[in-house]
Scaffold this motif. Structure first.
Motif, mmCIF file in Angstrom:
data_model
loop_
_atom_site.group_PDB
_atom_site.id
_atom_site.type_symbol
_atom_site.label_atom_id
_atom_site.label_comp_id
_atom_site.label_asym_id
_atom_site.label_seq_id
_atom_site.Cartn_x
_atom_site.Cartn_y
_atom_site.Cartn_z
ATOM 1 N N LYS A 1 -11.742 -3.179 0.953
ATOM 2 C CA LYS A 1 -11.987 -1.707 0.360
ATOM 3 C C LYS A 1 -10.657 -1.104 -0.624
ATOM 4 O O LYS A 1 -10.543 -0.447 -1.293
ATOM 5 C CB LYS A 1 -11.677 -0.831 1.083
ATOM 6 C CG LYS A 1 -12.722 1.018 0.592
ATOM 7 C CD LYS A 1 -12.691 1.932 2.030
ATOM 8 C CE LYS A 1 -11.926 2.294 2.463
ATOM 9 N NZ LYS A 1 -12.588 3.263 4.106
ATOM 10 N N VAL A 2 -9.175 -1.859 0.478
ATOM 11 C CA VAL A 2 -8.026 -1.511 -0.369
ATOM 12 C C VAL A 2 -7.350 -2.655 -1.470
ATOM 13 O O VAL A 2 -7.434 -1.270 -2.734
ATOM 14 C CB VAL A 2 -7.194 -1.584 1.045
ATOM 15 C CG1 VAL A 2 -5.625 -1.645 0.382
ATOM 16 C CG2 VAL A 2 -6.908 -0.322 1.837
ATOM 17 N N ARG A 3 -8.150 -3.648 -1.249
ATOM 18 C CA ARG A 3 -8.019 -4.444 -2.225
ATOM 19 C C ARG A 3 -9.279 -4.407 -3.734
ATOM 20 O O ARG A 3 -8.664 -3.727 -4.820
ATOM 21 C CB ARG A 3 -8.631 -5.440 -1.918
ATOM 22 C CG ARG A 3 -7.037 -6.185 -1.396
ATOM 23 C CD ARG A 3 -7.518 -7.815 -0.986
ATOM 24 N NE ARG A 3 -5.721 -7.739 -0.207
ATOM 25 C CZ ARG A 3 -6.272 -9.214 1.391
ATOM 26 N NH1 ARG A 3 -7.702 -8.332 1.477
ATOM 27 N NH2 ARG A 3 -5.848 -8.953 2.089
ATOM 28 N N ALA A 4 -10.496 -3.499 -3.569
ATOM 29 C CA ALA A 4 -10.975 -2.805 -4.293
ATOM 30 C C ALA A 4 -10.886 -1.755 -4.745
ATOM 31 O O ALA A 4 -10.705 -1.389 -6.324
ATOM 32 C CB ALA A 4 -12.798 -2.558 -3.976
ATOM 33 N N ALA A 5 -9.880 -1.097 -4.197
ATOM 34 C CA ALA A 5 -9.173 0.189 -5.243
ATOM 35 C C ALA A 5 -8.330 -0.060 -5.504
ATOM 36 O O ALA A 5 -8.081 0.836 -7.001
ATOM 37 C CB ALA A 5 -8.750 1.530 -3.876
ATOM 38 N N ALA A 6 -7.831 -1.043 -5.843
ATOM 39 C CA ALA A 6 -6.786 -1.070 -6.268
ATOM 40 C C ALA A 6 -6.490 -2.021 -7.727
ATOM 41 O O ALA A 6 -6.182 -1.819 -8.302
ATOM 42 C CB ALA A 6 -5.650 -2.380 -5.344
ATOM 43 N N VAL A 7 -7.749 -3.078 -7.481
ATOM 44 C CA VAL A 7 -7.784 -3.747 -8.868
ATOM 45 C C VAL A 7 -8.535 -2.453 -9.827
ATOM 46 O O VAL A 7 -8.996 -2.351 -11.085
ATOM 47 C CB VAL A 7 -9.229 -4.187 -8.679
ATOM 48 C CG1 VAL A 7 -10.240 -5.296 -9.435
ATOM 49 C CG2 VAL A 7 -8.591 -5.801 -7.495
ATOM 50 N N SER A 8 -9.733 -1.696 -9.349
ATOM 51 C CA SER A 8 -10.347 -0.716 -10.141
ATOM 52 C C SER A 8 -9.529 0.418 -10.674
ATOM 53 O O SER A 8 -9.534 0.660 -11.777
ATOM 54 C CB SER A 8 -11.552 0.187 -9.083
ATOM 55 O OG SER A 8 -12.203 1.599 -9.966
ATOM 56 N N LEU A 9 -8.199 1.108 -9.949
ATOM 57 C CA LEU A 9 -7.198 1.555 -10.771
ATOM 58 C C LEU A 9 -6.284 1.382 -11.867
ATOM 59 O O LEU A 9 -5.744 1.738 -12.345
ATOM 60 C CB LEU A 9 -6.796 2.186 -9.546
ATOM 61 C CG LEU A 9 -7.697 3.658 -8.367
ATOM 62 C CD1 LEU A 9 -6.645 3.916 -7.826
ATOM 63 C CD2 LEU A 9 -7.740 4.358 -9.185
ATOM 64 N N GLY A 10 -6.383 -0.217 -11.244
ATOM 65 C CA GLY A 10 -5.380 -0.935 -11.976
ATOM 66 C C GLY A 10 -3.921 -1.221 -11.301
ATOM 67 O O GLY A 10 -3.300 -1.219 -12.000
ATOM 68 N N TYR A 11 -3.235 -0.676 -10.038
ATOM 69 C CA TYR A 11 -2.404 -0.684 -9.701
ATOM 70 C C TYR A 11 -1.923 -2.530 -9.477
ATOM 71 O O TYR A 11 -2.787 -2.579 -8.894
ATOM 72 C CB TYR A 11 -2.976 -0.388 -8.076
ATOM 73 C CG TYR A 11 -2.030 -0.141 -7.420
ATOM 74 C CD1 TYR A 11 -0.783 0.141 -7.449
ATOM 75 C CD2 TYR A 11 -1.156 -1.367 -6.214
ATOM 76 C CE1 TYR A 11 0.075 0.096 -6.263
ATOM 77 C CE2 TYR A 11 0.038 -1.704 -5.696
ATOM 78 C CZ TYR A 11 0.971 -0.778 -6.115
ATOM 79 O OH TYR A 11 2.022 -0.652 -4.922
ATOM 80 N N VAL A 12 -0.852 -2.278 -10.030
ATOM 81 C CA VAL A 12 0.545 -3.558 -9.948
ATOM 82 C C VAL A 12 1.421 -3.291 -8.895
ATOM 83 O O VAL A 12 2.457 -2.093 -9.082
ATOM 84 C CB VAL A 12 0.959 -3.767 -11.692
ATOM 85 C CG1 VAL A 12 1.411 -4.803 -11.257
ATOM 86 C CG2 VAL A 12 -0.358 -3.944 -12.464
ATOM 87 N N ALA B 1 -8.947 4.817 -1.245
ATOM 88 C CA ALA B 1 -9.934 3.491 -0.574
ATOM 89 C C ALA B 1 -10.084 4.849 1.233
ATOM 90 O O ALA B 1 -9.951 4.026 2.030
ATOM 91 C CB ALA B 1 -9.195 2.511 -0.044
ATOM 92 N N GLU B 2 -9.329 6.238 0.647
ATOM 93 C CA GLU B 2 -9.507 6.556 2.186
ATOM 94 C C GLU B 2 -8.913 5.823 3.425
ATOM 95 O O GLU B 2 -10.014 6.185 4.459
ATOM 96 C CB GLU B 2 -10.769 7.302 2.538
ATOM 97 C CG GLU B 2 -11.431 7.703 1.421
ATOM 98 C CD GLU B 2 -13.474 7.812 1.423
ATOM 99 O OE1 GLU B 2 -13.551 7.255 2.125
ATOM 100 O OE2 GLU B 2 -13.591 9.629 0.453
ATOM 101 N N VAL B 3 -7.832 5.554 3.468
ATOM 102 C CA VAL B 3 -6.844 5.342 4.162
ATOM 103 C C VAL B 3 -5.578 5.502 3.939
ATOM 104 O O VAL B 3 -4.730 6.309 3.225
ATOM 105 C CB VAL B 3 -7.323 3.469 3.944
ATOM 106 C CG1 VAL B 3 -7.876 2.644 4.147
ATOM 107 C CG2 VAL B 3 -5.800 2.783 3.087
ATOM 108 N N SER B 4 -4.569 5.532 4.995
ATOM 109 C CA SER B 4 -3.701 6.028 5.190
ATOM 110 C C SER B 4 -2.713 5.510 4.834
ATOM 111 O O SER B 4 -2.641 3.874 3.605
ATOM 112 C CB SER B 4 -2.596 6.263 6.566
ATOM 113 O OG SER B 4 -2.410 4.600 6.554
ATOM 114 N N LEU B 5 -1.570 6.393 3.801
ATOM 115 C CA LEU B 5 -0.219 4.657 3.318
ATOM 116 C C LEU B 5 -0.032 4.041 3.935
ATOM 117 O O LEU B 5 0.187 2.743 3.351
ATOM 118 C CB LEU B 5 0.961 6.092 2.495
ATOM 119 C CG LEU B 5 1.909 5.713 1.732
ATOM 120 C CD1 LEU B 5 0.950 5.147 0.393
ATOM 121 C CD2 LEU B 5 2.807 6.260 1.007
ATOM 122 N N ALA B 6 0.324 3.690 5.160
ATOM 123 C CA ALA B 6 1.265 2.791 5.807
ATOM 124 C C ALA B 6 -0.108 1.238 5.177
ATOM 125 O O ALA B 6 -0.071 0.801 6.015
ATOM 126 C CB ALA B 6 1.026 3.961 7.424
#
Length: 348
Positions: free
Chosen positions: A51-62, A23-28
């Motif tokens: 953008k963060v939520r879209a990246a999480a969905v795309s990567l399958g982050y749980v 997402a090109e954002v900081s970890l925080a």
């Protein structure tokens, strides 16, 4: 030879750092957005959050909710201590909170009994609405002890408390019950109250503040005996419906009724239709409490309630869940007003 038909196996567990990088954002920032604190300013703009939520969905982050709760003191959940599942008011509120909470990645849990103190003392929640404080033994002190012992953002639904380290929503129907009685009494010799048999609470139905307000209204106009005007039936929608059929077919059939809750008003309406009692010509009734439109089968029910109550209450709860750092307690007062429907005659 073809590969595994189930698809490629991920090379490793997707981490929060992977989401932040994509997402090109900081970890925080990624942490704030995905931990249920997305409403905080620290989470960035709406575009950043999307953008963060879209990246999480795309990567399958749980997210690991247990580890998250250990690290942040937040569980990603909201608890609604409603005490029952029978009342459509509680169902409507749950639906509103669920929809609003999901936007912030928060889940919604309903407690259908009054053991909210025991549950919350041993559980982690981002916010909790407590609705039966005024009707359980030592309720206000239990809230204070919870606030001191846990990090939950508490919202106390109470007419007896002042805000401390928690919010208080004050919403008492006592005045509305008086007005309902005064509205019906000029057209009827007797106005009755339909009340549930509250065996689980000390003193039962007659000791409840709603019944007390009705008894006061009866006595103020010199009617009575007041207690004889309270018709107590078993708790529950179906039980109220069956009891109402018997009541409407009996020798003591009412002409005007104030219903203790919305679900009782719905049950009474169904019973009147079943036995052929005309509403409002032969039976007028008013609900104390909002009646969700999707529970009304024969036209809107007249009621006293709070305008836009579900959205307003949900907003208070969600605010407590997503931004509770050092937030002082607030007092919010909900005023009751009359919403006419088809179950009352027009006032002259």
């Amino acid at each position: 030879m073809n590969g595994d038909p189930r698809g490629p196996v991920p090379r490793s567990t997707v981490t929060l750092a992977d989401v932040a990088r994509a997402a090109e954002v900081s970890l925080a920032t990624a942490s704030f957005v995905l931990s249920g604190r997305g409403g905080s300013r620290s989470a960035g703009s709406a575009a950043t959050k999307a953008k963060v939520r879209a990246a999480a969905v795309s990567l399958g982050y749980v997210p690991n909710r247990h580890a998250q709760a250990m690290r942040t003191g937040r569980s990603g959940g909201i608890v609604l201590a409603l005490g029952t599942l029978d009342d459509p008011w509680g169902v409507q509120l749950t639906t509103q909170v669920r929809d609003d909470a999901l936007v912030h990645d928060l889940s919604t849990l309903v407690l259908a009994d009054e053991r909210w103190y025991e549950y919350l003392l041993g559980a982690s929640a981002d916010a909790a609405l407590l609705t039966s404080i005024d009707f359980v033994e030592n309720g206000p002190n239990l809230v204070r002890r919870l606030a001191a012992a846990t990090h939950s953002g508490l919202v106390a639904f109470s007419a007896k408390m002042e805000p401390e380290d928690f919010d208080v929503v004050s919403s008492t129907p006592s005045f509305a019950i008086h007005r309902a009685y005064e509205r019906l009494r000029p057209r009827h010799r007797r106005v009755r109250m339909l009340a549930p048999d509250l065996k689980r609470r000390a003193g039962g139905a007659l000791a409840h503040s709603r019944t007390g307000a009705f008894l006061d209204a009866v006595r103020e106009l010199g009617d009575g005996p007041a207690e004889a005007l309270v018709h107590v039936v078993p708790e529950g929608s179906h039980e109220t419906y069956l009891a109402a059929i018997e009541w409407l077919q009996g020798p003591d059939r009412p002409e005007a009724v104030i219903c203790f809750t919305g679900y009782q008003a719905v049950a009474l309406h169904l019973a009147a239709e079943r036995v052929g009692v005309k509403v409002p010509e032969d039976l007028e009734f008013i609900s104390i409490g909002d009646v969700p439109a999707n529970t009304e089968f024969f036209g809107p029910i007249s009621y006293y309630g709070v305008d836009d109550v579900f959205a307003r209450l949900s907003s208070i709860i969600i605010d407590r869940a997503i931004d509770r750092e050092d937030a002082p307690g607030r007092l919010v007062t909900f005023d009751w007003e009359f919403f006419p429907g088809t179950t009352t005659l027009d006032d002259e």
